[in-house]
Design an enzyme around this catalytic site. Structure first.
Site, mmCIF file in Angstrom:
data_model
loop_
_atom_site.group_PDB
_atom_site.id
_atom_site.type_symbol
_atom_site.label_atom_id
_atom_site.label_comp_id
_atom_site.label_asym_id
_atom_site.label_seq_id
_atom_site.Cartn_x
_atom_site.Cartn_y
_atom_site.Cartn_z
ATOM 1 N N LYS A 273 0.812 -1.134 -0.072
ATOM 2 C CA LYS A 273 0.060 0.014 -0.116
ATOM 3 C C LYS A 273 0.938 1.233 -0.153
ATOM 4 O O LYS A 273 1.879 1.326 0.350
ATOM 5 C CB LYS A 273 -0.882 -0.024 1.150
ATOM 6 C CG LYS A 273 -1.982 -1.128 1.445
ATOM 7 C CD LYS A 273 -2.760 -0.934 2.573
ATOM 8 C CE LYS A 273 -3.980 -1.961 2.540
ATOM 9 N NZ LYS A 273 -5.014 -1.627 1.577
ATOM 10 N N ARG A 347 -10.781 -11.156 1.020
ATOM 11 C CA ARG A 347 -11.558 -12.136 0.632
ATOM 12 C C ARG A 347 -11.058 -13.723 0.698
ATOM 13 O O ARG A 347 -11.717 -14.262 0.594
ATOM 14 C CB ARG A 347 -12.103 -11.828 -0.973
ATOM 15 C CG ARG A 347 -10.847 -11.672 -1.839
ATOM 16 C CD ARG A 347 -11.007 -10.627 -3.120
ATOM 17 N NE ARG A 347 -11.088 -9.354 -2.727
ATOM 18 C CZ ARG A 347 -11.433 -8.249 -3.668
ATOM 19 N NH1 ARG A 347 -11.663 -8.606 -4.885
ATOM 20 N NH2 ARG A 347 -11.344 -7.122 -3.151
#
Length: 491
Positions: A273, A347
């Site tokens: 990130k 996920r």
């Protein structure tokens, strides 16, 4: 804080601060009583427009030395029940700002219906408890402590006490559950590790008569949770799968299952990130914190439901052995997943948890996750995104969202979105590109929920606030508790 409920007179009340309703431009009888003792001062201020007409507007008065109370908060209650609830929340915030040692709320005198009195007491107490929270556990000098020790709720007659007691109990439970969720969310990543979350779950279970099981690395490997374990691989912190059970319903009643994403720190992994605001990635376990906070509230209320909580928790870190873009992993369900972006890791841990929870033959499954920045782009920081494979379940959650004022909006799961998850090399890819990112993430999860009714709450925009007011919000604990309070009617 000690709460008492009884009929009281504001002119004789010795509490340090009084909370009094105003409805439009008129004064309810209880406020008119204090107005008379003040020689019409309240009426003059309302007529002059010093208290705005918008529901929830407040005005603080210093009272005459002839009265026992020192201050009064006037609250614009509006003309309907929703306005009255907004007034209750605003009054709690104003009271917290004054920080008295004792107070009395007369807001219930403005409520016409029994249900309105209960809902009003709940809204006021819930807001009051959450306003008491201070994120100062790691400060050497603590924030200014809340002094409020005595809180009275006044009602017009003794027959109203039962309704206020019901609202008080619900408000306390919700406030306590939200504050637990906030405290866990605000904890730094070097404290709130997967092991720490497991310890907190075990403590919660001991204190509330719950069952708690914690599965570790070897057990996860034996279950075939290759997707979950692949995310955890780059971290020095070992993963955990936390399982909580609350049995408040009939033995034969199928449970509601809550699955909470528990990434205790998300660096993005190899798909690192940007550095700006990366500290906020400690909040990537707010789905897990929500499950624990919801269990806390449900246990305190003693709701007649059976509840299972499943929390996959790990860190997502870059390392020489970390999951890489292009890797293919095998999920517990047997589906292979091409990992195109290691920052789409939530996920990957949820899919194995969603497979695991099927062993409990749940009536419904609701997962809660800070899943996608795309949901923040779609709905901002106001509204939680809802996806579901069952319309009745979605409707029940939306009804609970409206009642609890925990704003939620349903988004689609159309078959066409699944096309974006196709992979040349595996059964599916873990991302579907930028278009409809929140939707394709939910579509990914839906591939693992075909055996039961399922809903997904994307709380990436609502689980915490940034900026000067940075901190976890405790959402969507109110939505989930209200859903469970209506259950099984809402199932």
């Amino acid at each position: 804080m000690e709460f008492t409920i009884k009929p009281l007179s504001p002119a004789l009340d010795s509490a340090e601060c009084l909370i009094l309703p105003v409805t439009g431009s008129s004064l309810p009888a209880v406020t008119a009583e204090l107005d008379a003792a003040l020689g019409g001062r309240i009426g003059e201020l309302v007529t002059a427009g010093d208290l705005a007409a918008k529901a929830g507007s407040t005005l603080t008065l210093l009272l005459s030395g002839a009265l026992a109370a020192k201050k009064a908060i006037l609250v614009q209650a509006g003309e309907d029940e929703q306005s009255l609830l907004a007034a209750a929340r605003a009054a709690a915030r104003a009271l917290a700002g004054l920080n008295p040692a004792s107070a009395t709320s007369y807001l219930a005198h403005a409520a016409g219906k029994k249900s309105a009195r209960s809902a009003l007491a709940q809204a006021f107490v819930q807001a009051l408890i959450t306003e008491q929270y201070r994120p100062d556990s790691w400060k050497s000098e603590k924030d200014t402590p809340r002094k409020l020790a005595q809180m009275q709720l006044s009602c017009a007659k003794k027959g109203d006490i039962a309704e206020l007691e019901s609202g008080l109990a619900a408000g306390l439970a919700l406030g306590h559950g939200m504050n637990l969720t906030r405290e866990l969310g605000n904890a730094p990543g070097n404290v709130c590790t997967p092991a720490y979350l497991a310890e907190q779950a075990q403590q919660l279970a001991r204190e509330n008569g719950l069952k708690c099981q914690v599965l570790e690395q070897a057990e996860l490997e034996a279950l075939g949770m290759g997707s979950f374990l692949a995310v955890a691989r780059g971290s020095a912190q070992a993963p955990r799968l936390i399982v909580l059970e609350y049995r408040g319903g009939k033995k034969a009643q199928k449970p509601v299952a809550l699955v909470g994403k528990g990434i205790t720190f998300d660096s993005g992994g190899i798909s690192l990130k940007p550095g700006e605001a990366m500290d906020e990635m400690k909040y990537d376990m707010c789905g897990a914190a929500t499950v624990l906070g919801t269990f806390r509230a449900v246990a305190e209320l003693g709701l007649p439901v059976n509840l299972v909580g499943v929390i996959p928790t790990c860190e997502n870190m870059p390392a020489g052995n970390a999951l890489k873009p292009g890797d293919i992993v095998t999920s517990m369900a047997g589906l292979t997943i091409e990992v195109l972006n290691t920052d789409a890791e939530g996920r990957l841990i949820l899919c194995d948890a969603l497979t695991y929870v099927g062993k409990y033959q749940p009536e419904v499954v609701i997962d809660i996750a800070t899943l996608t920045g795309a949901c923040v782009i779609a709905l901002g920081h106001v509204t939680t995104g809802l996806f579901a494979n069952d319309d009745a379940l979605a409707d029940a959650l939306l009804a609970a969202a409206k009642t609890s004022d925990d704003k939620t909006w349903r988004l689609p799961l159309f078959d066409e979105y699944h096309e974006q998850l196709k992979s040349n090399f595996a059964d599916l890819a873990n991302i579907g590109g930028r278009p409809g990112g929140a939707v394709t993430a939910a579509c990914f999860l839906s591939r693992f929920t075909k055996d039961y009714r399922w809903a997904h709450l994307d709380i990436a925009g609502t689980a915490w606030k940034s900026g000067a007011a940075k901190g976890a919000t405790g959402r969507p604990v109110p939505l989930l508790v209200e859903f469970l309070r209506q259950y099984p009617a809402g199932k």
